[in-house]
Design a protein around this motif. Structure first.
Motif, PDB file in Angstrom:
ATOM      1  N   GLY A 356       0.771  -1.225   0.000  1.00  0.00           N
ATOM      2  CA  GLY A 356       0.000   0.000   0.000  1.00  0.00           C
ATOM      3  C   GLY A 356       0.804   1.277   0.000  1.00  0.00           C
ATOM      4  N   ILE A 357       2.134   1.196   0.103  1.00  0.00           N
ATOM      5  CA  ILE A 357       2.979   2.386   0.097  1.00  0.00           C
ATOM      6  C   ILE A 357       3.202   2.820  -1.353  1.00  0.00           C
ATOM      7  CG2 ILE A 357       5.221   3.363   0.715  1.00  0.00           C
ATOM      8  CD1 ILE A 357       3.534   2.694   3.131  1.00  0.00           C
ATOM      9  N   ALA A 358       2.964   4.093  -1.620  1.00  0.00           N
ATOM     10  CA  ALA A 358       3.093   4.600  -2.989  1.00  0.00           C
ATOM     11  C   ALA A 358       4.534   4.488  -3.483  1.00  0.00           C
ATOM     12  CB  ALA A 358       2.637   6.054  -3.038  1.00  0.00           C
ATOM     13  N   LYS A 359       4.694   4.181  -4.763  1.00  0.00           N
ATOM     14  CA  LYS A 359       6.002   4.054  -5.380  1.00  0.00           C
ATOM     15  C   LYS A 359       6.455   5.383  -5.974  1.00  0.00           C
ATOM     16  CE  LYS A 359       5.382  -0.839  -6.564  1.00  0.00           C
ATOM     17  NZ  LYS A 359       5.468  -1.854  -7.640  1.00  0.00           N
ATOM     18  N   LYS A 360       7.753   5.614  -5.927  1.00  0.00           N
ATOM     19  CA  LYS A 360       8.374   6.812  -6.505  1.00  0.00           C
ATOM     20  C   LYS A 360       7.724   8.100  -5.995  1.00  0.00           C
ATOM     21  CE  LYS A 360       9.992   4.656 -10.792  1.00  0.00           C
ATOM     22  NZ  LYS A 360      10.000   4.708 -12.279  1.00  0.00           N
ATOM     23  N   GLN A 361       7.321   8.080  -4.740  1.00  0.00           N
ATOM     24  CA  GLN A 361       6.667   9.254  -4.176  1.00  0.00           C
ATOM     25  C   GLN A 361       7.604   9.952  -3.205  1.00  0.00           C
ATOM     26  OE1 GLN A 361       2.693   8.722  -2.753  1.00  0.00           O
ATOM     27  NE2 GLN A 361       2.652  10.648  -1.640  1.00  0.00           N
ATOM     28  N   ILE A 362       7.519  11.278  -3.193  1.00  0.00           N
ATOM     29  CA  ILE A 362       8.256  12.099  -2.238  1.00  0.00           C
ATOM     30  C   ILE A 362       7.257  12.812  -1.349  1.00  0.00           C
ATOM     31  CG2 ILE A 362       9.770  14.103  -1.956  1.00  0.00           C
ATOM     32  CD1 ILE A 362      11.147  13.309  -4.553  1.00  0.00           C
ATOM     33  N   LYS A 363       7.420  12.661  -0.051  1.00  0.00           N
ATOM     34  CA  LYS A 363       6.560  13.359   0.896  1.00  0.00           C
ATOM     35  C   LYS A 363       7.396  14.358   1.679  1.00  0.00           C
ATOM     36  CE  LYS A 363       3.122  11.314   3.020  1.00  0.00           C
ATOM     37  NZ  LYS A 363       1.944  11.778   2.263  1.00  0.00           N
ATOM     38  N   THR A 364       6.830  15.541   1.870  1.00  0.00           N
ATOM     39  CA  THR A 364       7.561  16.632   2.524  1.00  0.00           C
ATOM     40  C   THR A 364       6.940  17.045   3.847  1.00  0.00           C
ATOM     41  OG1 THR A 364       6.300  18.257   1.230  1.00  0.00           O
ATOM     42  CG2 THR A 364       8.428  17.558   0.342  1.00  0.00           C
ATOM     43  N   ASN A 365       6.034  16.222   4.377  1.00  0.00           N
ATOM     44  CA  ASN A 365       5.537  16.560   5.703  1.00  0.00           C
ATOM     45  C   ASN A 365       6.641  16.307   6.726  1.00  0.00           C
ATOM     46  OD1 ASN A 365       4.676  13.817   4.749  1.00  0.00           O
ATOM     47  ND2 ASN A 365       4.326  13.503   6.938  1.00  0.00           N
ATOM     48  N   PRO A 366       6.763  17.164   7.748  1.00  0.00           N
ATOM     49  CA  PRO A 366       7.845  17.016   8.718  1.00  0.00           C
ATOM     50  C   PRO A 366       7.687  15.738   9.531  1.00  0.00           C
ATOM     51  CG  PRO A 366       6.274  18.667   9.463  1.00  0.00           C
ATOM     52  CD  PRO A 366       5.889  18.309   8.061  1.00  0.00           C
ATOM     53  N   ALA A 367       8.797  15.078   9.778  1.00  0.00           N
ATOM     54  CA  ALA A 367       8.780  13.821  10.535  1.00  0.00           C
ATOM     55  C   ALA A 367      10.127  13.642  11.217  1.00  0.00           C
ATOM     56  CB  ALA A 367       8.478  12.651   9.616  1.00  0.00           C
ATOM     57  N   THR A 368      10.136  12.829  12.268  1.00  0.00           N
ATOM     58  CA  THR A 368      11.347  12.590  13.042  1.00  0.00           C
ATOM     59  C   THR A 368      11.445  11.107  13.396  1.00  0.00           C
ATOM     60  OG1 THR A 368      10.362  12.822  15.244  1.00  0.00           O
ATOM     61  CG2 THR A 368      10.989  14.865  14.110  1.00  0.00           C
ATOM     62  N   HIS A 369      12.593  10.729  13.960  1.00  0.00           N
ATOM     63  CA  HIS A 369      12.737   9.359  14.432  1.00  0.00           C
ATOM     64  C   HIS A 369      11.679   9.006  15.479  1.00  0.00           C
ATOM     65  CE1 HIS A 369      15.869   7.686  12.198  1.00  0.00           C
ATOM     66  NE2 HIS A 369      16.931   7.974  12.937  1.00  0.00           N
ATOM     67  N   SER A 370      11.193   9.988  16.200  1.00  0.00           N
ATOM     68  CA  SER A 370      10.169   9.700  17.206  1.00  0.00           C
ATOM     69  C   SER A 370       8.852   9.275  16.572  1.00  0.00           C
ATOM     70  CB  SER A 370       9.949  10.926  18.102  1.00  0.00           C
ATOM     71  OG  SER A 370      11.121  11.202  18.848  1.00  0.00           O
ATOM     72  N   HIS A 371       8.676   9.508  15.268  1.00  0.00           N
ATOM     73  CA  HIS A 371       7.484   9.046  14.557  1.00  0.00           C
ATOM     74  C   HIS A 371       7.544   7.565  14.198  1.00  0.00           C
ATOM     75  CE1 HIS A 371       7.025  13.404  13.944  1.00  0.00           C
ATOM     76  NE2 HIS A 371       5.784  13.172  13.576  1.00  0.00           N
ATOM     77  N   PHE A 372       8.710   6.965  14.288  1.00  0.00           N
ATOM     78  CA  PHE A 372       8.890   5.611  13.770  1.00  0.00           C
ATOM     79  C   PHE A 372       8.064   4.560  14.505  1.00  0.00           C
ATOM     80  CE2 PHE A 372      11.377   1.613  13.567  1.00  0.00           C
ATOM     81  CZ  PHE A 372      11.229   1.365  12.201  1.00  0.00           C
TER      82      PHE A 372
END
Length: 545
Positions: A356-372
């Motif tokens: 279900g993860i999109a291919k060749k996609q770039i996401k620019t929402n902010p995220a950190t290791h704490s989101h993992f």
């Protein structure tokens, strides 16, 4: 733990929503959980840059991850040092909450991790409680040595590199589940980690014949971290013999922040001299060695993906490629290393592929290791603990801001033992469709402000000329985030505006709030300390408590 009501299918629907989703409550209809539990394979490198183009030299990472998955280009470590960064990755907490803030005792290392009993409640345990078997091969954190190889809770197979073999590319030392040391003189470390990982996948395939048995497999080579000699000296990483002559003309990208003529930073960084031609030559050699050392990692990626595919595991496996923190070489006259809040040190690669993860996609929402951890638990359909400091990477109700923090001396890698004191700071990154802002408060009472859309290389500190009304809002965020926990970290505007009317910086910038923000106390350090002391920082009596 019980299965979350939203489940895997719901998460994947959320994953397809655009970055521009508003910061407000969303209540998707929870479909039933029908998928079997997915597997997770995490390839975790050490000190890999996002902004010096190392990914461009890894064709298998491009083929198997970038082309087959989603790249988060605004993904960050919030403490640019291996130990605090890796602990945040597995606990889902910022460093001021888990308090592993350095590489060595008394404020960091595996010993500090153990003293805090941090493995009582972290991602491996949460997964294990839901039927996962968990497997770790490679570098864990500093402090795993001959006197301390005991496995933390949550791992069925824990095979870490052991000091002094952690940062030695041709003499790795391992211990299996706290057992005796096993040395491999003359064996290239990454190749050995590859072979151990492939053998582990074979064992997991046999286990799966007995039932569902979902698994987490972490593969953590040391490349492209510097090699550390017995006297503590840092030297460039060592590539495998088959790669040692590659990229003879490669050099550090000559971006505007590379050895700039004008150095408009704070404190000790501002006072650094220009790098000499000899130093620049050394930096370029260092860069080539980093790229060369990553080639065996790239081959490892290819071998692991092909092994998973050959055993029909790819369709139900999420694969992640990331690192612990970034790296600088010559940026802002910094010779080599990490530990600063500049973008090179904190902005890191994170790529995920899977069902279900999109291919060749770039996401620019902010995220950190704490989101993992929240991301993994959501994809596995497992209820999140309440103490996580961040949401899932795919949660449409993401925050636009987060705190970057550090409390230690900065030491120069690349052959020097030079240390810079007064390197404690709190920095704020705020990223939305309209804004890309950096703001920091240092223990020296200095400040920095950069509009990263205008000044992406952080060349001109605009703090003295910035709009005071904007800085008042950023100050308020620092006050809230500097010691936040759980929901406060995720949604700081709700703490500042308890009436729920403000969800973003744009909302907060409404002129009707000017007097409120102007009157708020500002964040400050009382003094420069090399460890986290809650009483040493803050804004006096917090208006938000």
């Amino acid at each position: 733990m019980k299965l979350a009501s939203i489940g895997l299918v719901g998460l994947l629907l959320l994953a397809r929503q655009s970055f521009g989703a508003p910061n407000k409550c969303v209540s998707p209809q929870p479909p039933p959980v029908t998928h079997k539990k997915p597997n997770f394979v995490v390839i975790l490198t050490d000190d890999q840059d996002q902004l010096m183009n190392s990914l461009d030299y890894q064709p298998y990472v491009k083929r198997h991850f970038i082309d087959e998955g989603t790249s988060f280009t605004k993904y960050y470590t919030t403490s640019a040092m291996c130990c605090p960064s890796r602990v945040s990755l597995w606990l889902g907490q910022f460093a001021h909450n888990h308090n592993v803030t350095d590489e060595s005792r008394p404020h960091g290392s595996y010993y500090k991790f153990q003293a805090g009993n941090l493995d009582d409640s972290w991602l491996p345990v949460w997964l294990q409680e839901e039927g996962y078997s968990n497997h770790y091969i490679g570098k864990f954190i500093n402090g795993v040595n001959k006197d301390n190889t005991v496995a933390p809770k949550g791992w069925d197979h824990f095979e870490p590199l052991v000091s002094p073999g952690i940062y030695n590319f041709t003499n790795p030392i391992f211990s299996l589940n706290g057992g005796p040391l096993e040395s491999f003189p003359g064996v290239y470390q990454t190749d050995l980690i590859r072979d151990k990982s492939l053998a582990r996948i074979d064992a997991l395939v046999e286990k799966k014949k007995e039932g569902d048995n979902p698994f987490l497999l972490v593969i953590s080579p040391t490349a492209p971290h510097d090699e550390i000699q017995e006297d503590g000296t840092f030297t460039p990483p060592v590539p495998a013999d088959r790669h040692k002559h590659l990229f003879p003309d490669a050099r550090v990208p000559r971006t505007p922040n590379f050895n700039p003529a004008v150095q408009d930073k704070v404190g000790w960084i501002r006072d650094l001299p220009l790098l000499s031609p000899l130093q620049v030559e050394e930096i370029d050699h260092h860069y080539r060695q980093r790229l060369r050392s990553l080639q065996a990692t790239d081959e490892l990626v290819d071998s692991v993906v092909k092994k998973l595919a050959a055993n029909d595991l790819l369709d139900n496996t999420y694969l992640v490629y990331t690192t612990d923190n970034g790296y600088h070489l010559g940026q802002h006259r910094l010779f080599a290393g990490k530990q600063t809040p500049i973008e090179n040190d904190i902005n890191i690669p994170f790529i995920i592929r899977g069902p279900g993860i999109a291919k060749k996609q770039i996401k620019t929402n902010p995220a950190t290791h704490s989101h993992f951890p929240a991301t993994v638990l959501d994809l596995a359909g497992i209820k999140r603990p309440t103490n996580l400091d961040a949401t899932s990477l795919f949660d449409p109700e993401h925050t636009e801001s987060f705190n970057v923090e550090f409390w230690s001396n900065q030491f120069t890698e690349g052959g020097s033992k030079l240390k810079h004191k007064k390197n404690s700071y709190k920095a704020l990154r705020l990223i939305s469709q309209k804004h890309d802002l950096y703001y920091s408060v240092w223990c020296t009472h200095e400040h920095e402000f950069y509009d990263m859309k205008v000044d992406p290389y952080q060349l001109s500190n605009n703090h003295s000329a910035a709009d005071r009304k904007l800085l008042d809002r950023l100050d308020a965020l620092v006050v809230v985030l500097h010691d936040c926990k759980g929901e406060v970290c995720k949604f700081p505007w709700r703490t500042i505006h308890k009436d729920g009317q403000v969800h973003s910086l744009d909302d907060a910038l409404d002129a009707k709030h000017d007097a409120f923000y102007s009157a708020l106390p500002k964040f400050r350090f009382k003094s420069c300390k090399v460890y986290y002391d809650a009483d040493n920082e803050g804004a006096g009596s917090s208006p938000f408590s």
